[in-house]
Design a protein around this motif. Structure first.
Motif, PDB file in Angstrom:
ATOM      1  N   THR A  56     -10.157   0.388  14.539  1.00  0.00           N
ATOM      2  CA  THR A  56      -9.884  -0.630  15.559  1.00  0.00           C
ATOM      3  C   THR A  56     -10.805  -1.849  15.431  1.00  0.00           C
ATOM      4  OG1 THR A  56     -11.393   0.450  17.107  1.00  0.00           O
ATOM      5  CG2 THR A  56      -9.082   1.080  17.239  1.00  0.00           C
ATOM      6  N   GLN A  58     -13.138  -4.747  13.190  1.00  0.00           N
ATOM      7  CA  GLN A  58     -12.940  -5.570  11.982  1.00  0.00           C
ATOM      8  C   GLN A  58     -14.106  -5.336  11.012  1.00  0.00           C
ATOM      9  OE1 GLN A  58     -10.094  -7.403  11.616  1.00  0.00           O
ATOM     10  NE2 GLN A  58      -9.550  -6.398  13.535  1.00  0.00           N
ATOM     11  N   GLN A  60     -14.538  -3.095   8.538  1.00  0.00           N
ATOM     12  CA  GLN A  60     -14.408  -2.428   7.234  1.00  0.00           C
ATOM     13  C   GLN A  60     -14.868  -3.311   6.067  1.00  0.00           C
ATOM     14  OE1 GLN A  60     -11.063   0.266   5.995  1.00  0.00           O
ATOM     15  NE2 GLN A  60     -10.735  -1.285   4.416  1.00  0.00           N
ATOM     16  N   PRO A  79      -7.480   5.092   3.361  1.00  0.00           N
ATOM     17  CA  PRO A  79      -6.792   4.183   4.291  1.00  0.00           C
ATOM     18  C   PRO A  79      -5.799   4.895   5.202  1.00  0.00           C
ATOM     19  CG  PRO A  79      -5.715   4.148   2.154  1.00  0.00           C
ATOM     20  CD  PRO A  79      -6.837   5.161   2.052  1.00  0.00           C
ATOM     21  N   SER A  81      -3.326   2.981   6.437  1.00  0.00           N
ATOM     22  CA  SER A  81      -2.090   2.239   6.161  1.00  0.00           C
ATOM     23  C   SER A  81      -2.370   1.216   5.074  1.00  0.00           C
ATOM     24  CB  SER A  81      -1.607   1.528   7.423  1.00  0.00           C
ATOM     25  OG  SER A  81      -2.386   0.367   7.640  1.00  0.00           O
ATOM     26  N   SER A  82      -1.308   0.541   4.660  1.00  0.00           N
ATOM     27  CA  SER A  82      -1.448  -0.465   3.597  1.00  0.00           C
ATOM     28  C   SER A  82      -2.311  -1.647   4.055  1.00  0.00           C
ATOM     29  CB  SER A  82      -0.065  -0.961   3.174  1.00  0.00           C
ATOM     30  OG  SER A  82       0.641  -1.417   4.314  1.00  0.00           O
ATOM     31  N   GLN A  83      -2.518  -1.777   5.368  1.00  0.00           N
ATOM     32  CA  GLN A  83      -3.347  -2.881   5.883  1.00  0.00           C
ATOM     33  C   GLN A  83      -4.815  -2.746   5.486  1.00  0.00           C
ATOM     34  OE1 GLN A  83      -3.054  -3.177  10.107  1.00  0.00           O
ATOM     35  NE2 GLN A  83      -0.857  -3.563  10.072  1.00  0.00           N
ATOM     36  N   HIS A  84      -5.209  -1.540   5.081  1.00  0.00           N
ATOM     37  CA  HIS A  84      -6.639  -1.326   4.839  1.00  0.00           C
ATOM     38  C   HIS A  84      -7.027  -1.356   3.364  1.00  0.00           C
ATOM     39  CE1 HIS A  84      -6.258   0.108   9.053  1.00  0.00           C
ATOM     40  NE2 HIS A  84      -7.297  -0.686   9.129  1.00  0.00           N
ATOM     41  N   ASP A  86      -8.638  -2.958   0.319  1.00  0.00           N
ATOM     42  CA  ASP A  86      -9.707  -3.952   0.198  1.00  0.00           C
ATOM     43  C   ASP A  86     -10.159  -3.997  -1.258  1.00  0.00           C
ATOM     44  OD1 ASP A  86     -12.311  -5.189   0.122  1.00  0.00           O
ATOM     45  OD2 ASP A  86     -12.405  -4.955   2.294  1.00  0.00           O
ATOM     46  N   GLN A 109       4.556   3.495   3.225  1.00  0.00           N
ATOM     47  CA  GLN A 109       3.364   2.645   3.076  1.00  0.00           C
ATOM     48  C   GLN A 109       3.065   2.394   1.596  1.00  0.00           C
ATOM     49  OE1 GLN A 109       1.384   1.145   5.440  1.00  0.00           O
ATOM     50  NE2 GLN A 109       2.905   1.818   6.932  1.00  0.00           N
ATOM     51  N   ILE A 112       5.063  -0.516   0.204  1.00  0.00           N
ATOM     52  CA  ILE A 112       4.450  -1.792   0.601  1.00  0.00           C
ATOM     53  C   ILE A 112       3.203  -2.071  -0.248  1.00  0.00           C
ATOM     54  CG2 ILE A 112       3.282  -2.985   2.522  1.00  0.00           C
ATOM     55  CD1 ILE A 112       5.080  -1.220   4.410  1.00  0.00           C
ATOM     56  N   SER A 113       2.443  -1.012  -0.527  1.00  0.00           N
ATOM     57  CA  SER A 113       1.161  -1.174  -1.243  1.00  0.00           C
ATOM     58  C   SER A 113       1.334  -1.337  -2.750  1.00  0.00           C
ATOM     59  CB  SER A 113       0.281   0.070  -1.048  1.00  0.00           C
ATOM     60  OG  SER A 113       0.151   0.400   0.295  1.00  0.00           O
TER      61      SER A 113
END
Ligand code: 1GP
Length: 254
Positions: A56, A58, A60, A79, A81-84, A86, A109, A112-113
């Motif tokens: 939750t 920011q 990371q 991760p 999800s694919s949002q993580h 880096d 996911q 997407i990744s």
């Protein structure tokens, strides 16, 4: 896969035990992260896994930046999800949640990744991820909308791991959930260990040396500890020595 020669190439060596410290960006400050980095300089850590089932904050990117600035321990994304994804990290556990039946976490996911990962220099670890019921609903189970494998059903875990191996996955991660009330049973770890030839990663609720020994004795190749090291950083040194003693014994018998 392209890989930057200047980066460490993190490897799981078969026939050895490994120690991974899970860093949840939501639970770390810069000071606590630097403290763990300093401890890992004196007490061997094989990998830092970074992530969690629900991140939750920011934090990371900042945590990974600190790790890459101050430590040579490979940083592997864990991760949700694919949002993580880096690009500062060295690698990523590409988790397919094979204990569940939610297509988004089995393949969605990943679609997407895929173009992002193919174009990156991250080392990808294709991993069959298995959630195990250790007594209470975990964030991972709730967030993924999946039912974990029952605690006392080692045959289900073994068959699930076999299916993952046959599908071409290269690692199995058995997770009882962060801060689990009890770790995954030795009987289930052994059943999975004997069912597949893949490295078996085990984590969740390991908060004493005895539980770490039981996990390693049962056949875990990689032991993952997060929660208890956050609360008691000295536990990092204890587990590091323990894993080293297993590797000395394995070398002697080689
Ligand atoms: C959870 O396997 C990890 O995803 C580690 O669990 O935080 O309980 O050590 P703990």
């Amino acid at each position: 896969m392209p890989f930057n020669k200047n980066r460490p190439r993190p490897q799981f060596n078969t026939g050895r035990k490994h120690f991974a410290v899970l860093l949840d960006p939501d639970n770390l400050t810069e000071a606590s992260c630097l403290h763990l980095i300093a401890l890992s300089e004196n007490h061997a850590v094989d990998f830092f896994f970074v992530g969690g089932s629900l991140v939750t904050s920011q934090n990371q990117a900042g945590i990974i930046h600190l790790l890459k600035q101050h430590s040579n321990v490979p940083v592997i994304l864990f991760p949700s999800s694919s949002q993580h994804i880096d690009m500062q990290a060295d690698g990523i556990l590409l988790l397919s949640l094979i204990s569940g039946r939610n297509p988004d976490f089995l393949i969605g996911q990943h679609v997407i990744s895929a173009p992002i990962l193919k174009a990156s220099q991250l080392q990808v670890y294709p991993t069959g991820y298995m959630l195990i019921d250790t007594g209470r609903q975990t964030t991972a189970s709730y967030m993924s909308g999946t039912t974990p494998i029952p605690y006392d059903k080692p045959a289900i875990a073994a068959c699930t791991a076999m299916a993952g191996e046959l599908l071409g996955l290269q690692y199995i991660y058995m997770d009882g959930g962060s801060g689990a009330m009890k770790p995954i049973s030795a009987e289930m770890i052994t059943a999975v260990r004997e069912a597949v030839e893949l490295p078996v990663i085990v984590g969740g609720g390991i908060d004493t040396t005895e539980k770490a020994i039981a996990t390693l004795d049962a056949g875990a190749d990689v032991i993952v500890i997060g929660n208890h090291i956050e609360k008691n950083p000295g536990f990092l040194a204890e587990v590091s020595s323990l894993v080293a003693s297993y590797n000395v014994a394995l070398d002697v018998h080689r």
